[in-house]
Write a protein that holds these residues in place. Structure first.
Motif, PDB file in Angstrom:
ATOM      1  N   GLN A 237       0.662  -1.365  -0.001  1.00 41.12           N
ATOM      2  CA  GLN A 237      -0.097   0.016   0.045  1.00 41.12           C
ATOM      3  C   GLN A 237       0.782   1.433  -0.049  1.00 41.12           C
ATOM      4  O   GLN A 237       0.566   2.312  -0.551  1.00 41.12           O
ATOM      5  CB  GLN A 237      -1.090  -0.168   1.245  1.00 41.12           C
ATOM      6  CG  GLN A 237      -1.841   0.942   1.322  1.00 41.12           C
ATOM      7  CD  GLN A 237      -3.008   0.852   0.170  1.00 41.12           C
ATOM      8  OE1 GLN A 237      -3.065  -0.081  -0.787  1.00 41.12           O
ATOM      9  NE2 GLN A 237      -3.823   1.962  -0.103  1.00 41.12           N
TER      10      GLN A 237
ATOM     11  N   LEU B 113     -12.023  -1.897   3.712  1.00 37.19           N
ATOM     12  CA  LEU B 113     -12.600  -2.152   2.672  1.00 37.19           C
ATOM     13  C   LEU B 113     -11.662  -3.160   2.013  1.00 37.19           C
ATOM     14  O   LEU B 113     -11.950  -4.071   1.526  1.00 37.19           O
ATOM     15  CB  LEU B 113     -12.982  -1.039   1.697  1.00 37.19           C
ATOM     16  CG  LEU B 113     -14.416  -0.435   1.952  1.00 37.19           C
ATOM     17  CD1 LEU B 113     -14.783   0.868   1.052  1.00 37.19           C
ATOM     18  CD2 LEU B 113     -15.496  -1.534   1.695  1.00 37.19           C
ATOM     19  N   SER B 114     -10.130  -2.648   2.071  1.00 31.42           N
ATOM     20  CA  SER B 114      -9.215  -3.561   1.419  1.00 31.42           C
ATOM     21  C   SER B 114      -9.063  -4.815   2.045  1.00 31.42           C
ATOM     22  O   SER B 114      -9.007  -5.818   1.258  1.00 31.42           O
ATOM     23  CB  SER B 114      -7.882  -2.691   1.277  1.00 31.42           C
ATOM     24  OG  SER B 114      -7.802  -1.528   0.506  1.00 31.42           O
TER      25      SER B 114
ATOM     26  N   ARG C 189     -10.941   3.190   3.689  1.00 36.47           N
ATOM     27  CA  ARG C 189     -10.307   2.509   2.546  1.00 36.47           C
ATOM     28  C   ARG C 189      -9.439   1.313   2.916  1.00 36.47           C
ATOM     29  O   ARG C 189      -9.886   0.381   2.125  1.00 36.47           O
ATOM     30  CB  ARG C 189      -9.211   3.694   2.032  1.00 36.47           C
ATOM     31  CG  ARG C 189      -8.442   3.181   0.821  1.00 36.47           C
ATOM     32  CD  ARG C 189      -7.702   4.347   0.407  1.00 36.47           C
ATOM     33  NE  ARG C 189      -6.949   3.793  -0.798  1.00 36.47           N
ATOM     34  CZ  ARG C 189      -6.230   4.857  -1.738  1.00 36.47           C
ATOM     35  NH1 ARG C 189      -6.265   5.903  -1.332  1.00 36.47           N
ATOM     36  NH2 ARG C 189      -5.612   4.290  -2.694  1.00 36.47           N
ATOM     37  N   ASP C 190      -8.861   1.454   3.895  1.00 36.53           N
ATOM     38  CA  ASP C 190      -8.027   0.219   4.407  1.00 36.53           C
ATOM     39  C   ASP C 190      -8.843  -0.924   4.937  1.00 36.53           C
ATOM     40  O   ASP C 190      -8.849  -2.177   4.819  1.00 36.53           O
ATOM     41  CB  ASP C 190      -7.014   0.581   5.347  1.00 36.53           C
ATOM     42  CG  ASP C 190      -5.895   1.376   4.747  1.00 36.53           C
ATOM     43  OD1 ASP C 190      -5.749   1.535   3.723  1.00 36.53           O
ATOM     44  OD2 ASP C 190      -4.853   2.083   5.431  1.00 36.53           O
TER      45      ASP C 190
END
Lengths: 232, 56
Positions: free
Chosen positions: A29, A69-70, A66-67
Motif C-alpha cells: 500500500q 474495505l481493502s 479505505r483500508d
C-alpha cells in the motif's frame, strides 16, 4: 461433501486473506500511495529538479474506511480462490492423492502461478497512473491466461506422462507468445523505481499469500474430513 | 440401509458439490476482481492493484 468444501474454503480463505491484507497494507500500500502522488500530479518526475524519494505518506489505517474495505475485499478474494482450491482438492483426493497442510504448500504455489504469476508475466502488476490498454481487453486476456495456466498446473501435477507435460508447457507459453494487450503509447507519470518496487512487492506478497492459502486449505480439508468421520 | 442409501447418493452427486463450489468461488473472484461498477471498483481498487487484476 459440499459442507466440507465450503467449510475448509471459508476458513482457509478468511485466515489467509486476513494475513495477506495486513501484509499488503504494510508492504504494498505505501508504494501504491506513493505512486498516487504522481498520478494526481502532487509530485512530478522528469522535471528539472530532483524529487524526494521519501515523501510523507499516510500510515496504515490513516484512512480507516479505505483500508478496512481493502481488508474485506482481500478476504473475499482469497475466499473465492480457496473455494475453487478446496473443490479441486476434493477431486484430487477422490483420485487417490493425499491432501494435507504439507501438500497444500504445492497447491498454493500452483495457485499463485495460475492466478497471479502467469497473467502478471505479461500484464505486470500495475501501480495507479501507468499507461495500459483497454481494461476490458486486458480482463479477457487475464481470464484466458488464468484458465490456461490452471489446466496446465493440473496436468503437470496429475497428468503423469510426457504428453500432458508438453500440453501444459504449451498452455503456459501460448498467451505470452500471442501477447497481452499493450498501451499504444506511454504516458504514465510514475517513476520506474516505484513501478518496479510495486511489481516486486505484489508478486512477493502474492506468493506468500498463496502458499499460506494452500497450506491452510490442505489443513482444514483434512481436519474437516476427520471431524466428519468422527461424527459419522 | 439408510447408510447405504446415503453413501450411494453421495457418490452419485460427487462432482456437483465441487462444481458448485468452483462456480461460487469464481463468482466471488469476478465480483471482487473484475466487475467495473464504480462502487465495487472504488472499494476494491487497492486490492485489485495489489493482487494483479487489471484495474482501470
Amino acid at each position: 461433501m459440499f459442507s466440507r468444501i465450503l467449510t475448509s474454503g471459508l476458513f482457509a480463505g478468511a485466515a489467509a486473506g486476513l494475513i495477506t491484507a495486513l501484509l499488503q497494507l504494510y508492504f504494498v500500500q505505501p508504494v501504491l500511495l506513493h505512486a498516487e502522488l504522481y498520478e494526481g500530479g502532487e509530485l512530478v518526475h522528469f522535471g528539472a529538479d530532483p524529487v524526494t524519494a521519501h515523501p510523507d505518506l499516510p500510515g496504515m489505517f490513516a484512512e480507516p474506511m479505505r483500508d478496512g474495505l481493502s481488508i474485506i475485499f482481500t478476504m473475499l478474494t482469497y475466499t473465492g480462490y480457496a473455494l475453487v482450491m478446496a473443490a479441486l482438492m476434493s477431486v484430487a483426493e477422490r483420485q487417490g492423492h493425499e491432501i494435507n497442510a504439507r501438500t497444500g504448500l504445492l497447491w498454493g504455489l500452483a495457485g499463485f502461478i495460475t492466478f497471479h504469476f502467469a497473467p502478471g508475466l505479461s500484464l505486470a502488476p500495475e501501480v495507479p497512473g501507468v499507461a495500459a490498454a483497454d481494461v476490458g481487453a486486458r480482463q479477457i486476456w487475464w481470464t484466458i491466461t488464468v484458465a490456461a495456466a490452471g489446466v496446465a498446473m493440473w496436468l503437470i501435477a496429475f497428468g503423469g506422462n510426457l504428453v500432458s507435460i508438453l500440453i501444459a508447457a504449451l498452455l503456459l507459453l501460448a498467451p505470452h507468445i500471442v501477447g497481452a494487450p499493450e498501451p499504444e503509447s506511454f504516458s504514465g507519470p510514475v517513476p520506474t523505481e516505484i513501478g518496479a518496487l510495486f511489481a516486486a512487492r505484489a508478486f512477493g506478497i502474492g506468493m506468500a499469500a498463496w502458499v499460506l492459502l494452500g497450506s491452510f486449505a490442505g489443513y482444514f480439508w483434512q481436519a474437516e474430513g476427520k471431524r466428519a468421520e468422527a461424527a459419522a | 440401509m439408510t447408510t447405504k442409501t446415503l453413501k450411494a447418493s453421495a457418490a452419485g452427486t460427487s462432482v456437483l458439490p465441487a462444481l458448485f463450489a468452483v462456480v461460487l468461488g469464481l463468482g466471488i473472484i469476478t465480483l471482487t476482481g473484475h466487475v467495473q461498477a464504480s462502487a465495487l471498483h472504488d472499494a476494491a481498487h487497492d486490492v485489485r492493484h495489489a493482487t494483479g487484476f487489471p484495474c482501470h
